[in-house]
Design an enzyme around this catalytic site. Structure first.
Site, short mmCIF file in Angstrom:
data_model
loop_
_atom_site.label_atom_id
_atom_site.label_comp_id
_atom_site.label_asym_id
_atom_site.label_seq_id
_atom_site.Cartn_x
_atom_site.Cartn_y
_atom_site.Cartn_z
CB THR A 1 48.34 44.46 41.53
OG1 THR A 1 48.83 43.62 40.48
CG2 THR A 1 49.50 45.28 42.06
CG ASP A 2 49.09 39.20 40.05
OD1 ASP A 2 49.30 40.33 39.57
OD2 ASP A 2 48.87 38.19 39.34
CD GLU A 3 52.14 43.83 37.45
OE1 GLU A 3 53.09 44.61 37.54
OE2 GLU A 3 51.49 43.66 36.40
CE1 TYR B 1 49.86 49.53 38.81
CE2 TYR B 1 50.77 47.34 38.44
CZ TYR B 1 49.71 48.15 38.81
OH TYR B 1 48.50 47.59 39.18
CE LYS C 1 47.69 48.99 43.01
NZ LYS C 1 46.42 49.76 43.17
#
Ligand code: NAD
Ligand code: DAU
Length: 336
Positions: A125-127, A150, A154
Site C-alpha cells: 500500500t502507499d500508506e 495497519y 503492511k
C-alpha cells in the site's frame, strides 16, 4: 497456470478473482481466505459452479495447510492480498494486524519458498510512505514512514517479502497502491460508508476538517496493474500504482450526496482519527513506463458508477451491515 490468490473474498480480492477468470480463462484460481468479517463469498456468487475457481477457507498463517494446497494444486504463482485492511480497526486493536499481516505473510513466504513457487506478488500500500505535505508525490524510493499500526504492519510485510527475494532468491514483486474504490467494498471504508449512511438519512461522519487528501483508483484499474506486475514485473522491484485522482474527503462526501440526492446537512464533522495521515499522492511513472499500465477510469465517472451500484444492490450491503452475509458460506459451500 495455477494462481493462489489470498484474500480473494475481500473487496479487491473478489474483484481480482473475477478479473483473472475473465482475462485469463485458461488459468485456475485457488482462493485462500479465512472469511474474517471482511471476507464475503457472496461477492463471488457469479463464479458458483466454475471448476477453475477453487475456494479454500483457511488462514495464511497455517503453514501446513498452505503447503498442502500449494502442492495439491501445483501453484505456480501467489498474489497475496489477505490482510487486516482497515486503519481505524488497527487503532482499536493492533494485535491481529501484526498476526495476519506480518506473521501470516512470513508463513506464506516460507511456504512459497519450500514449494518452489515461481512468482510471489506482494500487494502492499502507499500508506508505507506515511504522509505528504501539500505538494509532491510518493516515488518507489520515498522513505518508508508508516503512521498507523495497519500501515506499520503492511510496511513490515512488504519488507519481509523483499528480504525473501534478496536473501533466498524467491521471485518477489511488490506493488504499492493508493486508495481503491468500486463494487463490493466493505461499508466501513469512506465511500461505501457514506453512500449507505446517506441512503438511510444517517449522519455522514467526516474526520477532522475533511481536508485530508487521498489519491483514488478504481479497483479494476488496480486489478489490471496487478496482472501486469505478476506477468511482467521484474523480480525484487517495487511498483507504485495510483490514478492521479487526488481528492479531499469533504469533496467526495459532497459529491456522493449530490449523486444520491441528499442534503449536505447530513454531514457531521467528528473527532479526527488519531495520527491521521494528511495527504497521499502516488507517482506511477515507473509502472506506466516499464509495464505500460494506464488507468481506464476517471474518478468522476467511476464514483458515479460505484454509487449507482450500491444504490442498485441494497441486498448485498444490507446483508453485510446486518451480518447475514456470514451465513452464506455454510449454506452455499459446506454442502458441496
Ligand atoms: P479487505 O479487508 O476487503 O479483504 C481482506 C480479505 O483478507 C478478506 O476476505 C479476509 O477474510 C481475508 N483475510 C484476512 N485475514 C486473513 C488470514 N489470516 N488468512 C486468510 N485470509 C484472510 O481488504 P482489501 O481492501 O480488499 O485489501 C486487499 C489488500 O490490498 C490488502 O493487503 C490491503 O493492504 C491492500 N491494499 C488495499 C487498498 C485499498 O484501498 N483497499 C489499497 C492498497 C492496498
Ligand atoms: O491508501 C491505501 C489505503 O487506503 C489502504 O492501504 C487501506 O487498506 C484502505 O483502508 C485505505 O485506507 P484509508 O484510511 O485511506 O481509507 P478509509 O476509507 O478508511 O479513509 C479514507 C479517508 O476518509 C481518510 O482520510 C479517513 C476519512 N474518513 C474515513 C471514514 C471511514 C472519514 O472522514 N470518515 C469515515 O467515516
Amino acid at each position: 497456470m495455477n494462481v493462489l490468490v489470498t484474500g480473494g473474498c475481500g473487496f479487491i480480492g473478489s474483484n481480482l478473482v473475477k478479473y483473472l477468470r475473465r482475462e485469463r480463462p485458461a488459468w485456475t484460481v485457488v482462493n485462500l481466505d479465512k472469511l474474517t468479517y471482511a471476507g464475503n463469498l457472496e461477492s463471488l456468487s457469479e463464479l458458483e459452479g466454475d471448476p477453475q475457481h477453487v475456494f479454500i477457507r483457511g488462514d495464511i498463517g497455517n503453514r501446513e495447510l498452505v503447503e498442502h494446497l500449494m502442492s495439491v494444486h501445483a501453484i505456480d504463482a501467489v498474489m497475496h492480498l489477505a490482510a487486516e485492511s482497515h486503519v481505524d480497526r488497527s487503532i482499536l486493536g493492533p494485535e491481529v494486524f501484526v498476526t495476519t499481516n506480518v506473521l501470516g505473510t512470513q508463513q506464506l513466504l516460507e511456504a512459497s519458498r519450500a514449494r518452489g513457487v515461481r512468482r510471489f506478488l506482494m500487494v502492499s500500500t502507499d500508506e508505507v510512505y506515511g504522509s505528504l505535505g501539500p505538494t509532491g508525490a510518493f516515488t518507489e524510493s520515498s522513505p518508508l514512514q508508516p503512521s498507523s499500526p495497519y500501515s506499520a504492519s503492511k510496511t513490515s510485510s512488504d519488507l519481509v517479502a523483499l528480504a525473501y527475494h534478496h536473501t533466498f532468491n524467491l521471485d518477489v514483486v511488490v506493488t504499492r497502491c493508493s486508495n481503491n474504490y468500486g463494487r463490493y467494498q466493505f461499508p466501513e471504508k469512506l465511500i461505501p460508508l457514506m453512500v449507505v449512511n446517506a441512503l438511510h438519512d444517517k449522519p455522514l461522519p467526516v474526520y477532522g476538517d475533511g481536508g485530508n487528501v487521498r489519491d483514488w483508483l478504481h479497483v479494476e484499474d488496480h486489478c489490471h496493474a496487478l496482472l501486469l506486475a505478476l506477468e511482467k514485473g521484474r523480480a525484487g522491484e517495487v511498483y507504485n500504482i495510483g490514478g492521479g485522482a487526488e481528492r479531499r474527503n469533504i469533496d467526495i462526501v459532497k459529491a456522493i450526496l449530490g449523486l444520491v440526492g441528499k442534503p449536505e446537512s447530513l454531514i457531521q464533522y467528528v473527532k479526527d482519527r488519531p495520527g491521521h495521515d494528511r495527504r497521499y499522492a502516488i507517482d506511477p511513472s515507473k509502472i506506466r513506463a516499464e509495464l505500460g499500465w494506464t488507468p481506464a477510469h476517471t474518478f468522476e465517472q467511476g464514483l458515479a458508477e460505484t454509487v449507482r451500484w450500491f444504490v442498485d444492490h441494497p441486498a448485498w450491503w444490507q446483508r453485510v451491515t446486518s451480518g447475514a452475509y456470514r451465513q452464506y458460506f455454510e449454506t452455499q459451500y459446506r454442502t458441496r
